[in-house]
Design an enzyme around this catalytic site. Structure first.
Site, PDB file in Angstrom:
ATOM      1  N   MET A  30       3.096   6.673   1.807  1.00 24.21           N
ATOM      2  CA  MET A  30       2.735   8.057   1.484  1.00 24.21           C
ATOM      3  C   MET A  30       1.636   8.540   2.442  1.00 24.21           C
ATOM      4  O   MET A  30       0.947   9.520   2.164  1.00 24.21           O
ATOM      5  CB  MET A  30       2.272   8.163   0.038  1.00 24.21           C
ATOM      6  CG  MET A  30       3.389   7.779  -0.954  1.00 24.21           C
ATOM      7  SD  MET A  30       3.226   8.525  -2.566  1.00 24.21           S
ATOM      8  CE  MET A  30       1.642   7.915  -3.070  1.00 24.21           C
ATOM      9  N   ASN A  32      -1.919   8.477   4.860  1.00 28.28           N
ATOM     10  CA  ASN A  32      -3.334   8.096   4.758  1.00 28.28           C
ATOM     11  C   ASN A  32      -3.457   6.589   5.020  1.00 28.28           C
ATOM     12  O   ASN A  32      -3.998   5.829   4.215  1.00 28.28           O
ATOM     13  CB  ASN A  32      -3.917   8.479   3.392  1.00 28.28           C
ATOM     14  CG  ASN A  32      -5.441   8.410   3.402  1.00 28.28           C
ATOM     15  OD1 ASN A  32      -6.056   7.768   2.574  1.00 28.28           O
ATOM     16  ND2 ASN A  32      -6.053   9.050   4.373  1.00 28.28           N
ATOM     17  N   HIS A  34      -4.117   2.849   6.183  1.00 23.76           N
ATOM     18  CA  HIS A  34      -5.246   1.962   6.437  1.00 23.76           C
ATOM     19  C   HIS A  34      -4.696   0.642   6.980  1.00 23.76           C
ATOM     20  O   HIS A  34      -3.464   0.485   7.128  1.00 23.76           O
ATOM     21  CB  HIS A  34      -6.079   1.754   5.163  1.00 23.76           C
ATOM     22  CG  HIS A  34      -5.272   1.358   3.965  1.00 23.76           C
ATOM     23  ND1 HIS A  34      -4.606   0.150   3.885  1.00 23.76           N
ATOM     24  CD2 HIS A  34      -4.979   2.025   2.814  1.00 23.76           C
ATOM     25  CE1 HIS A  34      -3.981   0.065   2.736  1.00 23.76           C
ATOM     26  NE2 HIS A  34      -4.175   1.197   2.063  1.00 23.76           N
ATOM     27  N   HIS A  37      -1.562  -0.925   5.390  1.00 23.43           N
ATOM     28  CA  HIS A  37      -0.258  -0.370   5.790  1.00 23.43           C
ATOM     29  C   HIS A  37       0.144  -0.908   7.171  1.00 23.43           C
ATOM     30  O   HIS A  37       1.305  -1.223   7.413  1.00 23.43           O
ATOM     31  CB  HIS A  37      -0.335   1.148   5.914  1.00 23.43           C
ATOM     32  CG  HIS A  37      -0.545   1.880   4.632  1.00 23.43           C
ATOM     33  ND1 HIS A  37      -1.711   2.543   4.327  1.00 23.43           N
ATOM     34  CD2 HIS A  37       0.263   2.060   3.561  1.00 23.43           C
ATOM     35  CE1 HIS A  37      -1.606   3.120   3.151  1.00 23.43           C
ATOM     36  NE2 HIS A  37      -0.423   2.834   2.640  1.00 23.43           N
ATOM     37  N   GLN A  61       6.680  10.895  -8.291  1.00 29.22           N
ATOM     38  CA  GLN A  61       5.982   9.735  -8.861  1.00 29.22           C
ATOM     39  C   GLN A  61       4.575  10.059  -9.355  1.00 29.22           C
ATOM     40  O   GLN A  61       3.834   9.165  -9.717  1.00 29.22           O
ATOM     41  CB  GLN A  61       5.975   8.568  -7.869  1.00 29.22           C
ATOM     42  CG  GLN A  61       5.145   8.766  -6.627  1.00 29.22           C
ATOM     43  CD  GLN A  61       5.342   7.626  -5.630  1.00 29.22           C
ATOM     44  OE1 GLN A  61       6.370   7.552  -4.959  1.00 29.22           O
ATOM     45  NE2 GLN A  61       4.374   6.734  -5.504  1.00 29.22           N
ATOM     46  N   LYS A 151      -0.091  -5.465  -3.234  1.00 31.72           N
ATOM     47  CA  LYS A 151      -1.135  -4.902  -4.104  1.00 31.72           C
ATOM     48  C   LYS A 151      -0.462  -4.194  -5.288  1.00 31.72           C
ATOM     49  O   LYS A 151      -0.918  -4.281  -6.410  1.00 31.72           O
ATOM     50  CB  LYS A 151      -2.027  -3.923  -3.345  1.00 31.72           C
ATOM     51  CG  LYS A 151      -3.075  -3.289  -4.269  1.00 31.72           C
ATOM     52  CD  LYS A 151      -4.071  -2.460  -3.517  1.00 31.72           C
ATOM     53  CE  LYS A 151      -3.519  -1.144  -3.071  1.00 31.72           C
ATOM     54  NZ  LYS A 151      -3.272  -0.189  -4.182  1.00 31.72           N
ATOM     55  N   SER A 188      -5.516   3.701  -0.263  1.00 35.40           N
ATOM     56  CA  SER A 188      -5.808   5.088   0.133  1.00 35.40           C
ATOM     57  C   SER A 188      -6.771   5.713  -0.867  1.00 35.40           C
ATOM     58  O   SER A 188      -7.577   6.567  -0.515  1.00 35.40           O
ATOM     59  CB  SER A 188      -4.521   5.910   0.187  1.00 35.40           C
ATOM     60  OG  SER A 188      -3.664   5.350   1.145  1.00 35.40           O
ATOM     61  N   ARG A 189      -6.688   5.297  -2.123  1.00 35.95           N
ATOM     62  CA  ARG A 189      -7.530   5.911  -3.160  1.00 35.95           C
ATOM     63  C   ARG A 189      -8.985   5.427  -3.086  1.00 35.95           C
ATOM     64  O   ARG A 189      -9.844   6.016  -3.735  1.00 35.95           O
ATOM     65  CB  ARG A 189      -6.931   5.671  -4.546  1.00 35.95           C
ATOM     66  CG  ARG A 189      -5.648   6.490  -4.745  1.00 35.95           C
ATOM     67  CD  ARG A 189      -5.135   6.469  -6.155  1.00 35.95           C
ATOM     68  NE  ARG A 189      -4.095   7.460  -6.362  1.00 35.95           N
ATOM     69  CZ  ARG A 189      -2.780   7.213  -6.358  1.00 35.95           C
ATOM     70  NH1 ARG A 189      -2.340   5.984  -6.148  1.00 35.95           N
ATOM     71  NH2 ARG A 189      -1.910   8.178  -6.564  1.00 35.95           N
TER      72      ARG A 189
HETATM   73  O1  PAF Z   1       3.569   2.469  -2.328  1.00 32.94           O
HETATM   74  C1  PAF Z   1       3.733   3.644  -1.930  1.00 32.94           C
HETATM   75  O2  PAF Z   1       3.062   4.121  -1.016  1.00 32.94           O
HETATM   76  C2  PAF Z   1       4.788   4.506  -2.589  1.00 32.94           C
HETATM   77  O3  PAF Z   1       4.891   4.255  -3.945  1.00 32.94           O
HETATM   78  C3  PAF Z   1       6.176   4.396  -1.914  1.00 32.94           C
HETATM   79  C4  PAF Z   1       6.746   3.002  -2.020  1.00 32.94           C
HETATM   80  C5  PAF Z   1       6.061   4.791  -0.448  1.00 32.94           C
HETATM   81  C6  PAF Z   1       7.165   5.349  -2.587  1.00 32.94           C
HETATM   82  O4  PAF Z   1       6.733   6.664  -2.526  1.00 32.94           O
END
Ligand code: PAF
Length: 283
Positions: A30, A32, A34, A37, A61, A151, A188-189
């Protein structure tokens, strides 16, 4: 790195790669981004010739009152990081591209049981939103491999389950949790936290680690261990969500004879809801 926003264009591109015999690994995100990712991108490179990532903040979601609108969107910086890490293709669709028409009439993918416990109980509908968008992204990208961070252990289990149930020809790979020196899981949070909150937030990891040590030392009173951890988190300034000791295969409460365990935790600190876990084979 090629940036593509349209489904048809991405398909044409990937078709060419497949025709050349290249395998494809996919890292949905999604944004942002770090270091956590970026380690997923590294992992993807280990498995396939072509690495595709996506950035899509998926409205499905997020529940009412959650942080969909405020979710950090840092596209230019993300693009630079992915380029540096050798990602070949970035798919960055709009909400209309992913959900043409109304979201209400969207076909949904629901993974029962696993979706309604723990994070699913605190965030009703969240995992159905995740399962739906991941299924759509798999349909679009048709990857050989897809890499997810551990995570979000429950999310990983939901995605494994849907892949198996829908017979999708993609291998799901879990990548280890990336942590700061304090032990705090990268997220990200974490960007929602002040300096002082960031320091305190590492208590979440310490509670997990100490609970694991207690279990490894033979303490089997899982309910008591979880309650002790919750109290410690509250004393540190967290607001409770859940702290559970589960068996890994179905995330139900662990029994004394379960060996593969997952300690899953979520707690609120300031504006952030943080999650973390330890999954391990019991000594
Ligand atoms: O983990 C995430 O960043 C999201 O839940 C995902 C898997 C990209 C689905 O939107």
């Amino acid at each position: 790195m090629q940036v593509i926003t349209k489904i048809d264009e991405l398909r044409q591109h990937l078709w060419q790669h497949r025709l050349n015999g290249s395998s494809i690994a996919f890292v949905p995100t999604m944004g942002n981004l770090h270091e956590g990712h970026l380690q997923l991108i590294d992992r993807a490179h280990e498995h396939a010739d072509i690495v595709v990532s996506s950035i899509f903040v998926n409205p499905l979601q997020f529940g009412p009152g959650e942080d969909f609108n405020g979710y950090p969107r840092t596209f230019d910086a993300d693009q630079a990081k992915l380029t540096e890490r050798g990602c070949h293709i970035l798919f960055a669709p709009t909400v209309d591209e992913m959900y043409p028409g109304t979201q209400v009439s969207q076909t949904i993918v629901k993974v029962p049981h696993l979706s309604s416990i723990h994070c699913g109980a605190s965030r009703p509908g969240h995992f159905t939103g995740v399962a739906t968008v991941v299924s759509k992204l798999f349909g679009i990208v048709q990857p050989d491999y897809a890499v997810f961070g551990l995570k979000d252990f429950q999310q990983f289990m939901v995605i494994k389950q849907l892949t198996e149930d829908l017979c999708l020809p993609v291998e799901i790979i879990g990548a280890p949790i990336a942590r700061a020196a304090s032990g705090l899981a990268l997220s990200s949070r974490n960007g929602y936290l002040s300096e002082a909150e960031l320091d305190t937030a590492a208590t979440l990891y310490r509670c997990l680690a100490d609970t694991r040590t207690a279990i490894d030392n033979g303490n089997n009173d899982f309910a008591e261990l979880a309650e002790t951890a919750q109290q410690r988190l509250e004393q540190a300034g967290f607001k409770r969500d859940y702290f559970v000791i589960c068996r890994q295969h179905d995330l139900q409460p662990a029994n004394l004879d379960d060996q593969d365990l997952a300690i899953l935790a979520a707690a609120h600190m300031g504006k952030a809801r943080l999650i973390d876990n330890l999954h391990f084979h019991r000594q």
